[in-house]
Design a protein around this motif. Structure first.
Motif, PDB file in Angstrom:
ATOM      1  N   PRO A   1       0.816  -1.220   0.000  1.00 42.94           N
ATOM      2  CA  PRO A   1       0.000   0.000   0.000  1.00 42.94           C
ATOM      3  C   PRO A   1       0.851   1.271   0.000  1.00 42.94           C
ATOM      4  CG  PRO A   1      -0.869  -1.570   1.568  1.00 42.94           C
ATOM      5  CD  PRO A   1       0.440  -2.117   1.101  1.00 42.94           C
ATOM      6  N   GLY A   2       0.575   2.159  -0.954  1.00 43.32           N
ATOM      7  CA  GLY A   2       1.258   3.440  -1.026  1.00 43.32           C
ATOM      8  C   GLY A   2       2.711   3.349  -1.432  1.00 43.32           C
ATOM      9  N   LEU A   3       3.121   2.235  -2.003  1.00 44.54           N
ATOM     10  CA  LEU A   3       4.528   2.022  -2.316  1.00 44.54           C
ATOM     11  C   LEU A   3       4.935   2.818  -3.554  1.00 44.54           C
ATOM     12  CD1 LEU A   3       6.850   0.209  -1.182  1.00 44.54           C
ATOM     13  CD2 LEU A   3       6.312  -1.384  -3.014  1.00 44.54           C
ATOM     14  N   PRO A   4       5.948   3.695  -3.459  1.00 38.75           N
ATOM     15  CA  PRO A   4       6.422   4.416  -4.652  1.00 38.75           C
ATOM     16  C   PRO A   4       6.978   3.455  -5.690  1.00 38.75           C
ATOM     17  CG  PRO A   4       7.244   5.431  -2.628  1.00 38.75           C
ATOM     18  CD  PRO A   4       6.631   4.113  -2.236  1.00 38.75           C
ATOM     19  N   GLU A   5       7.043   3.906  -6.947  1.00 32.79           N
ATOM     20  CA  GLU A   5       7.474   3.023  -8.026  1.00 32.79           C
ATOM     21  C   GLU A   5       8.920   2.568  -7.861  1.00 32.79           C
ATOM     22  OE1 GLU A   5       6.753   4.712 -11.804  1.00 32.79           O
ATOM     23  OE2 GLU A   5       4.579   4.815 -11.562  1.00 32.79           O
ATOM     24  N   ASP A   6       9.814   3.460  -7.412  1.00 37.57           N
ATOM     25  CA  ASP A   6      11.236   3.115  -7.303  1.00 37.57           C
ATOM     26  C   ASP A   6      11.529   2.513  -5.925  1.00 37.57           C
ATOM     27  OD1 ASP A   6      10.717   5.472  -5.970  1.00 37.57           O
ATOM     28  OD2 ASP A   6      12.743   6.284  -6.276  1.00 37.57           O
ATOM     29  N   SER A   7      10.813   1.434  -5.594  1.00 34.87           N
ATOM     30  CA  SER A   7      10.934   0.838  -4.268  1.00 34.87           C
ATOM     31  C   SER A   7      11.205  -0.658  -4.361  1.00 34.87           C
ATOM     32  CB  SER A   7       9.644   1.048  -3.451  1.00 34.87           C
ATOM     33  OG  SER A   7       9.397   2.414  -3.227  1.00 34.87           O
ATOM     34  N   ASP A   8      11.778  -1.180  -3.304  1.00 35.11           N
ATOM     35  CA  ASP A   8      11.880  -2.620  -3.135  1.00 35.11           C
ATOM     36  C   ASP A   8      10.559  -3.100  -2.547  1.00 35.11           C
ATOM     37  OD1 ASP A   8      14.126  -4.913  -2.919  1.00 35.11           O
ATOM     38  OD2 ASP A   8      12.730  -5.110  -1.238  1.00 35.11           O
ATOM     39  N   PRO A   9      10.047  -4.242  -2.968  1.00 33.67           N
ATOM     40  CA  PRO A   9       8.727  -4.665  -2.488  1.00 33.67           C
ATOM     41  C   PRO A   9       8.696  -5.071  -1.026  1.00 33.67           C
ATOM     42  CG  PRO A   9       9.701  -6.360  -3.871  1.00 33.67           C
ATOM     43  CD  PRO A   9      10.569  -5.155  -4.017  1.00 33.67           C
ATOM     44  N   MET A  10       9.867  -5.380  -0.428  1.00 29.34           N
ATOM     45  CA  MET A  10       9.884  -5.790   0.972  1.00 29.34           C
ATOM     46  C   MET A  10       9.805  -4.574   1.881  1.00 29.34           C
ATOM     47  SD  MET A  10      10.056  -9.071   1.350  1.00 29.34           S
ATOM     48  CE  MET A  10      10.766  -9.278   2.965  1.00 29.34           C
ATOM     49  N   PRO A  11       9.044  -4.648   2.979  1.00 29.12           N
ATOM     50  CA  PRO A  11       9.038  -3.545   3.948  1.00 29.12           C
ATOM     51  C   PRO A  11      10.296  -3.565   4.805  1.00 29.12           C
ATOM     52  CG  PRO A  11       7.593  -5.304   4.694  1.00 29.12           C
ATOM     53  CD  PRO A  11       8.098  -5.706   3.336  1.00 29.12           C
ATOM     54  N   CYS A  12      10.600  -2.457   5.416  1.00 27.82           N
ATOM     55  CA  CYS A  12      11.790  -2.338   6.259  1.00 27.82           C
ATOM     56  C   CYS A  12      11.687  -3.295   7.446  1.00 27.82           C
ATOM     57  CB  CYS A  12      11.929  -0.896   6.762  1.00 27.82           C
ATOM     58  SG  CYS A  12      13.224  -0.661   7.989  1.00 27.82           S
ATOM     59  N   PRO A  13      12.700  -4.105   7.707  1.00 28.84           N
ATOM     60  CA  PRO A  13      12.641  -5.036   8.837  1.00 28.84           C
ATOM     61  C   PRO A  13      12.757  -4.347  10.183  1.00 28.84           C
ATOM     62  CG  PRO A  13      14.765  -5.179   7.743  1.00 28.84           C
ATOM     63  CD  PRO A  13      13.919  -4.284   6.906  1.00 28.84           C
ATOM     64  N   PHE A  14      13.080  -3.040  10.174  1.00 31.72           N
ATOM     65  CA  PHE A  14      13.193  -2.300  11.431  1.00 31.72           C
ATOM     66  C   PHE A  14      11.885  -1.602  11.810  1.00 31.72           C
ATOM     67  CE2 PHE A  14      17.502  -2.468   9.701  1.00 31.72           C
ATOM     68  CZ  PHE A  14      18.190  -3.005  10.780  1.00 31.72           C
ATOM     69  N   CYS A  15      11.277  -0.903  10.823  1.00 29.46           N
ATOM     70  CA  CYS A  15      10.071  -0.138  11.172  1.00 29.46           C
ATOM     71  C   CYS A  15       8.879  -0.449  10.279  1.00 29.46           C
ATOM     72  CB  CYS A  15      10.365   1.361  11.117  1.00 29.46           C
ATOM     73  SG  CYS A  15      10.471   2.034   9.434  1.00 29.46           S
ATOM     74  N   GLY A  16       9.082  -1.279   9.234  1.00 31.13           N
ATOM     75  CA  GLY A  16       7.985  -1.603   8.330  1.00 31.13           C
ATOM     76  C   GLY A  16       7.793  -0.618   7.206  1.00 31.13           C
ATOM     77  N   GLY A  17       8.607   0.448   7.157  1.00 29.61           N
ATOM     78  CA  GLY A  17       8.478   1.454   6.118  1.00 29.61           C
ATOM     79  C   GLY A  17       8.899   0.950   4.752  1.00 29.61           C
ATOM     80  N   ASP A  18       8.641   1.770   3.722  1.00 25.87           N
ATOM     81  CA  ASP A  18       8.993   1.347   2.368  1.00 25.87           C
ATOM     82  C   ASP A  18      10.467   1.628   2.106  1.00 25.87           C
ATOM     83  OD1 ASP A  18       7.484   4.095   2.314  1.00 25.87           O
ATOM     84  OD2 ASP A  18       8.906   4.159   0.638  1.00 25.87           O
ATOM     85  N   LEU A  19      11.082   0.734   1.326  1.00 30.16           N
ATOM     86  CA  LEU A  19      12.501   0.782   1.039  1.00 30.16           C
ATOM     87  C   LEU A  19      12.761   1.268  -0.371  1.00 30.16           C
ATOM     88  CD1 LEU A  19      13.466  -2.740   2.459  1.00 30.16           C
ATOM     89  CD2 LEU A  19      13.686  -0.543   3.630  1.00 30.16           C
ATOM     90  N   THR A  20      13.857   1.971  -0.546  1.00 31.28           N
ATOM     91  CA  THR A  20      14.268   2.329  -1.896  1.00 31.28           C
ATOM     92  C   THR A  20      14.670   1.074  -2.653  1.00 31.28           C
ATOM     93  OG1 THR A  20      16.587   2.598  -1.250  1.00 31.28           O
ATOM     94  CG2 THR A  20      15.165   4.541  -1.093  1.00 31.28           C
ATOM     95  N   ALA A  21      14.688   1.141  -3.950  1.00 29.02           N
ATOM     96  CA  ALA A  21      15.228   0.043  -4.748  1.00 29.02           C
ATOM     97  C   ALA A  21      16.713  -0.106  -4.447  1.00 29.02           C
ATOM     98  CB  ALA A  21      15.016   0.328  -6.228  1.00 29.02           C
ATOM     99  N   PRO A  22      17.275  -1.302  -4.588  1.00 30.20           N
ATOM    100  CA  PRO A  22      18.700  -1.493  -4.297  1.00 30.20           C
ATOM    101  C   PRO A  22      19.576  -0.585  -5.153  1.00 30.20           C
ATOM    102  CG  PRO A  22      17.589  -3.608  -4.535  1.00 30.20           C
ATOM    103  CD  PRO A  22      16.615  -2.562  -4.972  1.00 30.20           C
ATOM    104  N   ARG A  23      20.555   0.057  -4.501  1.00 30.34           N
ATOM    105  CA  ARG A  23      21.514   0.910  -5.188  1.00 30.34           C
ATOM    106  C   ARG A  23      22.916   0.432  -4.861  1.00 30.34           C
ATOM    107  NH1 ARG A  23      19.682   6.397  -2.506  1.00 30.34           N
ATOM    108  NH2 ARG A  23      19.628   4.927  -0.765  1.00 30.34           N
ATOM    109  N   GLN A  24      23.791   0.432  -5.851  1.00 34.10           N
ATOM    110  CA  GLN A  24      25.158  -0.015  -5.631  1.00 34.10           C
ATOM    111  C   GLN A  24      25.915   0.995  -4.774  1.00 34.10           C
ATOM    112  OE1 GLN A  24      24.481  -3.357  -6.719  1.00 34.10           O
ATOM    113  NE2 GLN A  24      26.692  -3.095  -6.672  1.00 34.10           N
TER     114      GLN A  24
END
Length: 531
Positions: free
Chosen positions: A188-211
């Protein structure tokens, strides 16, 4: 003495390490700095003893290994040739809510350690295959009771009224793998440039992986521009490879031979954790062993077994120590074979040292980039070849943490009144113990301090690291030395002046025996040599 013992948790070990001066948080008075640690009076001696034992066993007591000490900052072209500039990076995720960073390849570990994910799994029903059933009612109760505290960053938790029905319908009542459930919860509410998994610390949305390049960048000279860019070395190995030809030409040595180095390295870890195990500044003990390609497999087996047994001989003799060969799909692209010496820490099984057959990859790359000939010419066989390299590479800090973990014990021993009392003791191998002997006058009178001081000076003169203590009850002094890992305590008492003898107490067995005071240095030295 009560024989039953318990070993350390990480919290207990951390507490003792600070209390007794093994390890401190760097810059602690300013709140510390993540990923950096300082070693106190006992810790610096422990590290020095580990490095000395390694150097003695791997270099000084061998004819085919020589030493080297390379600079921390090298020509940036070194890291281009080695692949670190272009390829020494990890995929990094950033939480848009709590701003934490962590590596994408650590996600499984973080899921297993996450409080909110654990409570979510407990809220549902899992079958014997780990498949989770989580219906709407259970999900709603979890949000109300646990989610609002543990997963504050999750859109579903922040606005359950808007998202709960849609999420519940998607999950349904059929069993799903935990990862699939987590992906749905984070949508829900996930921006397009995001990883589908929620943050394991707070549940927030994660950015897509960056090198994210792990090398610390700095600048040489007065100008901070591209031409002045340099790096703190991420490993000690490349300095050895760059000096391979210098050692060949100056030391008149021929393959098979090794070059050893102990030194600091630096990696800008995304998520330093597990106490001193994964730090941004660390120390390595590393050998690059150069041999003929046809002999590489034999030398690989030799060094793999030798390095594993070194840890065993220095005290890691429990079932917690493992030697694990890498599967083919685990091998680095340049490696023909690799094995890890692993240890079961309180936070899980992790690598102490890696032993790898790196083939001729490194010397070939430096030959290509530098234009220098890295081939060895055998004047007996008239053959030219680039040597294969066997690399045993271990961490000093990781070894220290393993030895401390293994040494930590809690048992019971009699106090001054003969009553059984809890005792914390560090059963470090005598070669590694920061202090080898402690000298105590029983009381501060009747010539006992003078006699104890004479023994203390004699031990110091004999090269034995010794501690003198005349403060407090003798039982408390014993306890302090037990926590410091001191193998032997020598007590000067009322009989010493008359008989010329002292009491020697063994740290591990608590056995006591009387020996002539003049024999103490020789007794301690002989006991240490026998270990």
């Amino acid at each position: 003495m009560k024989t039953q013992e318990t070993t350390s948790s990480l919290d207990a070990l951390t507490s003792l390490s600070k209390r007794r001066g093994f390890i401190f948080q760097s810059s602690e008075i300013y709140g510390g700095i993540n990923g950096f640690w300082d070693y106190g009076p006992l810790g610096v001696e422990l590290k020095r003893n580990i490095k000395q034992a390694w150097w003695d066993d791997m270099v000084r007591n061998r004819e085919d290994v020589v030493g080297l000490d390379c600079s921390i900052i090298m020509n940036p072209k070194v890291w281009e040739a080695s692949g670190h500039v272009g390829g020494f990076s990890d995929p990094m995720l950033t939480c848009r809510q709590c701003r934490r960073h962590f590596r994408a390849d650590h996600m499984d570990d973080l899921i297993a350690q996450s409080d909110w994910i654990t409570s979510l799994a407990e809220a549902g029903d899992a079958d014997e295959h780990g498949m989770l059933t989580l219906d709407r009612g259970k999900l709603e109760r979890w949000i109300r009771k646990r989610g609002r505290k543990q997963a504050k960053g999750m859109a579903l938790v922040k606005d359950a009224e808007t998202h709960l029905d849609a999420v519940a319908r998607t999950i349904g009542e059929e069993p799903r793998a935990l990862r699939d459930v987590l992906v749905v919860l984070g949508m829900p509410g996930l921006p397009e440039d995001s990883d589908p998994m929620p943050c394991p610390f707070c549940g927030g949305d994660l950015t897509a992986p960056r090198q994210f390049n792990l090398m610390f960048k700095t600048h040489i000279g007065a100008m901070e521009d591209h031409s002045a860019a340099a790096y703190l070395r991420p490993e000690t190995a490349q300095g050895i490879f760059c000096n391979y030809r210098n050692v060949l030409d100056s030391y008149r040595i021929r393959p098979p031979f090794g070059i050893a180095q102990v030194g600091k390295s630096f990696r800008n870890e995304i998520n330093p954790r597990n106490y001193t195990f994964r730090s941004r500044e660390f120390e390595q003990m590393e050998i690059e062993f150069f041999c003929h390609p046809d002999e590489a497999d034999t030398w690989y087996t030799y060094w793999r077994d030798l390095r594993y047994n070194w840890y065993v001989k220095l005290g890691l003799q429990s079932s917690k120590l493992h030697l694990r060969d890498h599967d083919p799909d685990e091998l680095a692209h340049y490696a023909r074979a690799c094995a890890d010496v692993e240890y079961d820490f309180p936070f899980g099984t992790s690598e102490l040292e890696g032993i790898a057959n790196r083939t001729d990859y490194d010397l070939t790359k430096h030959q290509e980039h530098s234009g220098k000939d890295m081939r060895y010419f055998d004047d007996q066989t008239r053959e030219r070849f680039i040597p294969f390299v066997i690399e045993p590479s271990g961490g000093v800090d990781r070894a220290a943490l393993a030895f401390l973990t293994e040494a930590y014990r809690e048992d019971e021993a009699p106090n001054d009144k003969g009553q059984m009392q809890k005792r914390t003791v560090m059963k470090l191998h005598p070669r590694l113990a920061p202090t080898k002997a402690a000298i105590f006058p029983l009381v501060k009178k009747d010539g006992m301090p003078e006699a104890a001081t004479a023994i203390y000076e004699a031990c110091k003169k004999a090269g034995i690291t010794t501690f003198y203590d005349e403060k407090g009850a003798i039982g408390r002094r014993y306890r302090r030395q037990d926590e410091a890992g001191t193998p032997y305590c020598i007590t000067v008492d009322g009989d010493t002046v008359g008989t010329g003898t002292v009491t020697v107490r063994d740290r591990d067995t608590l056995a006591q025996e009387r020996i002539p005071a003049d024999d103490v240095p020789a007794f301690i030295a002989k006991s240490l040599q026998c270990e």
